[in-house]
Design a protein around this motif. Sequence first.
Motif, PDB file in Angstrom:
ATOM      1  N   GLU A 397       9.590   9.594   1.379  1.00 10.23           N
ATOM      2  CA  GLU A 397       8.382  10.469   1.876  1.00 10.23           C
ATOM      3  C   GLU A 397       7.193   9.485   1.607  1.00 10.23           C
ATOM      4  OE1 GLU A 397       6.870  14.252   0.232  1.00 10.23           O
ATOM      5  OE2 GLU A 397       7.610  15.064   2.188  1.00 10.23           O
ATOM      6  N   ILE A 398       6.358   8.987   2.712  1.00  7.54           N
ATOM      7  CA  ILE A 398       5.438   8.097   2.403  1.00  7.54           C
ATOM      8  C   ILE A 398       4.166   8.706   2.917  1.00  7.54           C
ATOM      9  CG2 ILE A 398       4.473   5.892   3.421  1.00  7.54           C
ATOM     10  CD1 ILE A 398       7.186   5.197   4.233  1.00  7.54           C
ATOM     11  N   VAL A 399       3.032   8.551   2.249  1.00  6.12           N
ATOM     12  CA  VAL A 399       1.608   9.168   2.632  1.00  6.12           C
ATOM     13  C   VAL A 399       0.703   8.130   2.655  1.00  6.12           C
ATOM     14  CG1 VAL A 399       1.954  11.274   1.594  1.00  6.12           C
ATOM     15  CG2 VAL A 399       0.986   9.369   0.123  1.00  6.12           C
ATOM     16  N   ALA A 400      -0.132   8.203   3.553  1.00  6.21           N
ATOM     17  CA  ALA A 400      -1.295   7.299   3.887  1.00  6.21           C
ATOM     18  C   ALA A 400      -2.655   8.038   3.724  1.00  6.21           C
ATOM     19  CB  ALA A 400      -1.303   6.720   5.238  1.00  6.21           C
ATOM     20  N   SER A 401      -3.719   7.334   3.309  1.00  8.13           N
ATOM     21  CA  SER A 401      -4.854   7.891   3.022  1.00  8.13           C
ATOM     22  C   SER A 401      -6.227   7.207   3.983  1.00  8.13           C
ATOM     23  CB  SER A 401      -5.156   8.148   1.595  1.00  8.13           C
ATOM     24  OG  SER A 401      -5.493   6.596   1.156  1.00  8.13           O
ATOM     25  N   MET A 402      -7.002   7.910   4.106  1.00  8.12           N
ATOM     26  CA  MET A 402      -8.146   7.397   4.947  1.00  8.12           C
ATOM     27  C   MET A 402      -9.424   7.933   4.100  1.00  8.12           C
ATOM     28  SD  MET A 402      -9.648   7.829   8.748  1.00  8.12           S
ATOM     29  CE  MET A 402     -10.841   9.074   8.404  1.00  8.12           C
ATOM     30  N   VAL A 403     -10.348   7.131   3.495  1.00  6.23           N
ATOM     31  CA  VAL A 403     -11.482   7.414   2.918  1.00  6.23           C
ATOM     32  C   VAL A 403     -12.700   6.851   3.960  1.00  6.23           C
ATOM     33  CG1 VAL A 403     -10.380   7.572   0.710  1.00  6.23           C
ATOM     34  CG2 VAL A 403     -11.628   5.393   1.385  1.00  6.23           C
ATOM     35  N   TYR A 429       4.076  -1.448   5.418  1.00  7.85           N
ATOM     36  CA  TYR A 429       3.480  -2.094   6.753  1.00  7.85           C
ATOM     37  C   TYR A 429       3.527  -1.354   7.795  1.00  7.85           C
ATOM     38  CZ  TYR A 429       3.133  -5.843  10.165  1.00  7.85           C
ATOM     39  OH  TYR A 429       2.654  -6.734  11.417  1.00  7.85           O
ATOM     40  N   LYS A 430       4.709  -0.569   8.078  1.00  5.73           N
ATOM     41  CA  LYS A 430       4.574   0.113   9.459  1.00  5.73           C
ATOM     42  C   LYS A 430       3.981   1.619   9.247  1.00  5.73           C
ATOM     43  CE  LYS A 430       9.150  -1.171  11.294  1.00  5.73           C
ATOM     44  NZ  LYS A 430      10.638  -0.792  11.357  1.00  5.73           N
ATOM     45  N   ALA A 431       3.980   2.041   7.853  1.00  6.46           N
ATOM     46  CA  ALA A 431       3.385   3.228   7.741  1.00  6.46           C
ATOM     47  C   ALA A 431       1.641   3.011   7.914  1.00  6.46           C
ATOM     48  CB  ALA A 431       3.492   3.642   5.988  1.00  6.46           C
ATOM     49  N   LEU A 432       1.181   1.856   7.504  1.00  7.19           N
ATOM     50  CA  LEU A 432      -0.036   1.551   7.801  1.00  7.19           C
ATOM     51  C   LEU A 432      -0.676   1.717   9.265  1.00  7.19           C
ATOM     52  CD1 LEU A 432      -3.154   0.774   6.628  1.00  7.19           C
ATOM     53  CD2 LEU A 432      -2.153  -1.751   6.665  1.00  7.19           C
TER      54      LEU A 432
END
Length: 608
Positions: A397-403, A429-432
């Motif tokens: 399970e991958i998560v990404a954040s945006m601030v 790389y792909k998650a970003l």
Amino acid sequence: MNLPDKTGVYLFKNKRGEVIYVGKALSLRNRVRSYFQKSRHGGLKVEAMVGHVEEVDYIVTGSEVEALILENSLIKQYKPRYNAHLKDDKDYPYLKLTLVEEYPRLVLTRKLEKDGSRYFGPYTNVTALRGTLKTLKKIFPLRSCQGEVSPGSKERPCLNYHMHYCFAPCRSKISPEAYQKLVKDLILFLEGRQEKLFKKMEKDMKEASERLQFERAAALRDKYLALQGVISRQKVVSPRLKDQDVVGYARGEGETCLQVLLIREGKIVGKEKFMLTKTRDMEEEEILTVFLKQYYSSSSFLPGEIIVPLEIEDREVLESWLSQRKGKKVSFHRPQRGLKKEILDMAMDNARFFLKAEKENMEKRDKMLKKLGEDLGIKKVPHRIEGFDVSNLYRKEIVASMVVFEEGKPAKENYRRFKIEGFEKPDDYKALKEALTRRLKGALREEREIKEGLLGEDKTKFLPLPDLVVIDGGKGQLKGAGEVLKDLGVNNVSLISLAKGEEYVFLPGQKEPLVLPRNSSTLKLIQQVRDEAHRFALSYHRKLRDRDTVNSLLEEIPGIGKKRQKALLTYFGSLEKIRKASREDLLQVPGLDKRTAETVYHHFQQRE
């Protein structure tokens, strides 16, 4: 326009049916007509607003006071584009005393509800409020646990009792009468009536000593001294002034700062500051009136007198409304001389000083952002910066954040999290690329909907686009992000990446990294954005991990499926509180019968 010649509230709507302005009027017909008369000079804001009005709706009320209450309620509900608003007023916290419970709790909340609880606030300094709450819990050790209290239980008290943060009413360590006395003392303190509270405590100390209850007398003395320490910084103005609010203001460009000095029993016990937006074309009397309506509609305490620097529009209506809310007379006073005028001048000075400090800080931030643009070779000053990071912690399970940083400061209300699914193994790389794609596609979709008239500019979730995107990583991550911008045709967003360790800045189209001095304001800001994105991604991942851990532990209990897991966590808030819950507490959970409650209780007792 066929409007009635009656008192009420009117709503201006645009072609999409969105409410863009709410107002009240003694005569709906005359007030609404005045907006569309050529002789009217209402300023640029009114001219712009009238140009967007496609429909006028109205509600007739029985009195001006009813119209005022309804107007304020509709402004909060619709947040119309052309009404002035208290900046971030939805975020101001309150202290809530749950008086509907047999053994009340004192908690911090951001929701003002009609639930029988007593509310104190709003407060604008959240950090100071949390510190005060921590101190109050030591002096007034009310319970903090949720659920029903069952005095007489033979189970051991929780840790809060042993740390002297709670008198453990659940274990009959304090009588209901003594607990209610503690609650009443707390109310006196929060109302600012310290003198009355101190006299009461002095009397209690004397009685305890006369009865040879030296341990109780010592405890009362310690509480007395602790409270004295809390209020020692309060400035005595005059015992004659009693309970008052003193309102000062200072106008800026497009917004106005307002300061409220809180005077209780002749002492200045605090001050609150607010920013009222969209005030460029408003008269000062109108600004003050709008603020008073919005502030006192949600204020938990109403003084008998409110000192103001200007005459108030609809003064009699406002006084009538506030008097109805308080149950006693509330009046406005505009002093010309004497002590009250001196205090009013103090409030005005405080507002001016705050606005001046804000302006100086803004100028510093503007200078810093211009320097950042020059250092990175960006033509456009990066007023809005967004930072992206990915976290997987070796999980599928991958998560990404945006601030988001606006004018060099975190804008936390605009932060976003992305749950990345469909990967067989972690791939940062792909998650970003997926997170950035989802963010930009959302903005492009909203741009199309605005052009087609399907969406208002003030109703967007993904716009505006950033001026600069900061990626946590090196050349590979920068290249991947650049491919996303190119594929979507986004060419007005600048892009950089910052590599951990050496802290090199990578720019598109440049082989060599940009090496900035360690004390550079540009590097410090980029690092702050990068680190905040990393923190936010990590916190989300930990939340998901903890949720999975809790769910797996609850799944071990016979008869507890996903529905009951959710019910338990919704009611108690954490696994630790479920573990500490008594049988009686567990029976309060919706959907949990006696047999299942016993099963849950014994499961955790056996684990211990």
